[in-house]
Design a protein around this motif. Structure first.
Motif, PDB file in Angstrom:
ATOM      1  N   UNK A 170       0.831  -1.208   0.000  1.00  0.00           N
ATOM      2  CA  UNK A 170       0.000   0.000   0.000  1.00  0.00           C
ATOM      3  C   UNK A 170       0.864   1.256   0.000  1.00  0.00           C
ATOM      4  N   UNK A 171       1.946   1.253   0.786  1.00  0.00           N
ATOM      5  CA  UNK A 171       2.838   2.412   0.832  1.00  0.00           C
ATOM      6  C   UNK A 171       3.497   2.647  -0.528  1.00  0.00           C
ATOM      7  N   UNK A 172       3.945   1.558  -1.170  1.00  0.00           N
ATOM      8  CA  UNK A 172       4.563   1.689  -2.496  1.00  0.00           C
ATOM      9  C   UNK A 172       3.552   2.219  -3.506  1.00  0.00           C
ATOM     10  N   UNK A 173       2.329   1.691  -3.453  1.00  0.00           N
ATOM     11  CA  UNK A 173       1.282   2.153  -4.375  1.00  0.00           C
ATOM     12  C   UNK A 173       0.939   3.613  -4.112  1.00  0.00           C
ATOM     13  N   UNK A 174       0.917   4.011  -2.851  1.00  0.00           N
ATOM     14  CA  UNK A 174       0.609   5.403  -2.505  1.00  0.00           C
ATOM     15  C   UNK A 174       1.694   6.346  -3.040  1.00  0.00           C
ATOM     16  N   UNK A 175       2.953   5.937  -2.912  1.00  0.00           N
ATOM     17  CA  UNK A 175       4.050   6.749  -3.449  1.00  0.00           C
ATOM     18  C   UNK A 175       3.895   6.910  -4.964  1.00  0.00           C
ATOM     19  N   UNK A 176       3.589   5.801  -5.657  1.00  0.00           N
ATOM     20  CA  UNK A 176       3.385   5.865  -7.099  1.00  0.00           C
ATOM     21  C   UNK A 176       2.204   6.747  -7.473  1.00  0.00           C
ATOM     22  N   UNK A 177       1.125   6.636  -6.689  1.00  0.00           N
ATOM     23  CA  UNK A 177      -0.056   7.464  -6.943  1.00  0.00           C
ATOM     24  C   UNK A 177       0.263   8.942  -6.787  1.00  0.00           C
ATOM     25  N   UNK A 178       0.993   9.278  -5.739  1.00  0.00           N
ATOM     26  CA  UNK A 178       1.314  10.675  -5.478  1.00  0.00           C
ATOM     27  C   UNK A 178       2.276  11.242  -6.514  1.00  0.00           C
ATOM     28  N   UNK A 179       3.187  10.409  -7.028  1.00  0.00           N
ATOM     29  CA  UNK A 179       4.092  10.875  -8.080  1.00  0.00           C
ATOM     30  C   UNK A 179       3.296  11.218  -9.338  1.00  0.00           C
ATOM     31  N   UNK A 180       2.396  10.316  -9.735  1.00  0.00           N
ATOM     32  CA  UNK A 180       1.558  10.572 -10.910  1.00  0.00           C
ATOM     33  C   UNK A 180       0.653  11.783 -10.678  1.00  0.00           C
ATOM     34  N   UNK A 181       0.055  11.850  -9.489  1.00  0.00           N
ATOM     35  CA  UNK A 181      -0.815  12.974  -9.168  1.00  0.00           C
ATOM     36  C   UNK A 181      -0.032  14.287  -9.178  1.00  0.00           C
ATOM     37  N   UNK A 182       1.233  14.245  -8.736  1.00  0.00           N
ATOM     38  CA  UNK A 182       2.070  15.438  -8.767  1.00  0.00           C
ATOM     39  C   UNK A 182       2.249  15.961 -10.187  1.00  0.00           C
ATOM     40  N   UNK A 183       2.499  15.054 -11.126  1.00  0.00           N
ATOM     41  CA  UNK A 183       2.619  15.451 -12.532  1.00  0.00           C
ATOM     42  C   UNK A 183       1.309  16.049 -13.045  1.00  0.00           C
ATOM     43  N   UNK A 184       0.189  15.408 -12.676  1.00  0.00           N
ATOM     44  CA  UNK A 184      -1.122  15.891 -13.132  1.00  0.00           C
ATOM     45  C   UNK A 184      -1.395  17.295 -12.592  1.00  0.00           C
ATOM     46  N   UNK A 185      -1.092  17.512 -11.315  1.00  0.00           N
ATOM     47  CA  UNK A 185      -1.321  18.828 -10.718  1.00  0.00           C
ATOM     48  C   UNK A 185      -0.402  19.877 -11.335  1.00  0.00           C
ATOM     49  N   UNK A 186       0.828  19.468 -11.640  1.00  0.00           N
ATOM     50  CA  UNK A 186       1.770  20.381 -12.289  1.00  0.00           C
ATOM     51  C   UNK A 186       1.256  20.796 -13.667  1.00  0.00           C
ATOM     52  N   UNK A 187       0.748  19.815 -14.409  1.00  0.00           N
ATOM     53  CA  UNK A 187       0.217  20.089 -15.745  1.00  0.00           C
ATOM     54  C   UNK A 187      -1.057  20.926 -15.654  1.00  0.00           C
ATOM     55  N   UNK A 188      -1.896  20.641 -14.642  1.00  0.00           N
ATOM     56  CA  UNK A 188      -3.169  21.358 -14.516  1.00  0.00           C
ATOM     57  C   UNK A 188      -2.971  22.850 -14.301  1.00  0.00           C
TER      58      UNK A 188
END
Length: 337
Positions: A124-142
């Protein structure tokens, strides 16, 4: 008007409850070994049978996992749709699930190559880190694009990149256990243990309680940031809370079942159509129940259509979820005209 809305909601919850109970019974009865309802009830009541292990060690933990993870994925999609104010925002479309899949796969490869066992919490921790990395890119692009369509396209591209890297890593792995990650990377509820069920239940229940507590600010936020601020909502903190809850829920799903497509988009829309309201207090539990029903139905098909070969759950949810999304977009387009 309020009485009519309340009545419609109770009817909607009743329909979802009947569907949920019916699919639970079907999933327990039908499989490679078909069991009668009386035998299933007898085993659940404590009677010893030759098929006891099938129910208690295989079908029941898998069934509970499908209910919990299907509901969590649907609610995660609803939170992202609220955050971006877009009906087709979801953890799979925005590449969040793919980012979680990438980090989980790489972490599992690292653990297995050293002979280590990866715990549920680590996944779960590994998946959360991956989710937040992807979400970070999305927020940066937004922050750089004004059109939501461009943001969705960027999310899809991020998802493709993460999936491609994951496929390369899994394909060229030498260890047989690592090669078996291919099934997980396509999406599957198989192999769920009771320990996994306990972990995902704790995380999901915790997130659902917090999500319900945010239903009132969500109701104000969907009418606009200015209105939400006038109602006393701390918009910056509220947006952070939405992102964290959505990421944790989608990470939990990806950690145990891999990436599952379209559930997070299609089910919240179906819930809104059934209940004829967008109020978060009604739609959050409806989305959870709807996600559980949708995933139970798809998992039943995945297990039984070409038994003993099992289809990936992502393929089945895409077959039923994609047409719903297409219909949803066409319906919205007609309203605008």
């Amino acid at each position: 008007m309020k009485q009519r809305t309340a009545m419609r909601c109770w009817i909607g919850y009743g329909i979802l409850a009947v569907l949920l109970c019916s699919l639970i019974l079907l999933n327990l009865n039908i499989g490679t070994v078909s069991l009668s309802p009386s035998e299933v009830f007898g085993i659940l009541a404590g009677k010893t049978s030759a098929n006891t292990a099938i129910i208690w060690e295989i079908r029941l933990p898998r069934l509970i996992a499908v209910v919990i993870l299907g509901g969590a994925l649907s609610v995660s999609g609803f939170l992202l749709q609220t955050f971006f104010s877009n009906p087709i925002a979801g953890p799979f479309v925005l590449g969040i699930s793919s980012g979680a899949k990438l980090v989980v796969a790489m972490t599992m490869i690292g653990f297995l190559s050293r002979g280590w066992v990866m715990s549920s919490t680590s996944m779960i921790l590994a998946a959360f880190v991956g989710s937040m990395i992807s979400m970070g890119f999305i927020l940066l692009i937004s922050g750089k694009v004004k059109k939501m369509s461009l943001l969705i396209i960027c999310g899809i591209m991020i998802g493709y990149i993460c999936s491609a890297i994951t496929d390369f890593a899994v394909t060229f792995a030498d260890d047989s256990n690592i090669v078996n990650l291919h099934n997980w990377s396509m999406g599957s509820f198989s192999g769920i243990s009771w320990d996994n069920v306990g972990t995902m239940t704790v995380v999901t229940v915790f997130c659902m309680v917090l999500t319900i507590l945010l239903s009132k600010p969500m109701d104000a936020f969907r009418l606009g940031e200015v209105y939400a601020q006038s109602m006393g909502v701390n918009v910056k903190l509220f947006r952070v809370q939405l992102i964290l809850l959505s990421s944790i829920l989608s990470a939990t799903v990806t950690a145990f079942a891999g990436p599952i497509s379209f559930v997070g988009i299609a089910v919240p829309h179906l819930a809104k159509s059934l209940f004829h309201t967008s109020k978060p207090l009604f739609i959050i539990p409806a989305s959870f129940l709807g996600g559980a029903v949708f995933c139970l139905f798809c998992d039943l098909l995945a297990r039984t259509m070409f038994a003993p070969t099992e289809l990936s759950i992502g393929s089945v949810t895409a077959v039923f979820g994609a047409p719903i999304v297409i219909w949803m977009m066409l319906h919205r387009d007609k309203k605008r005209q």
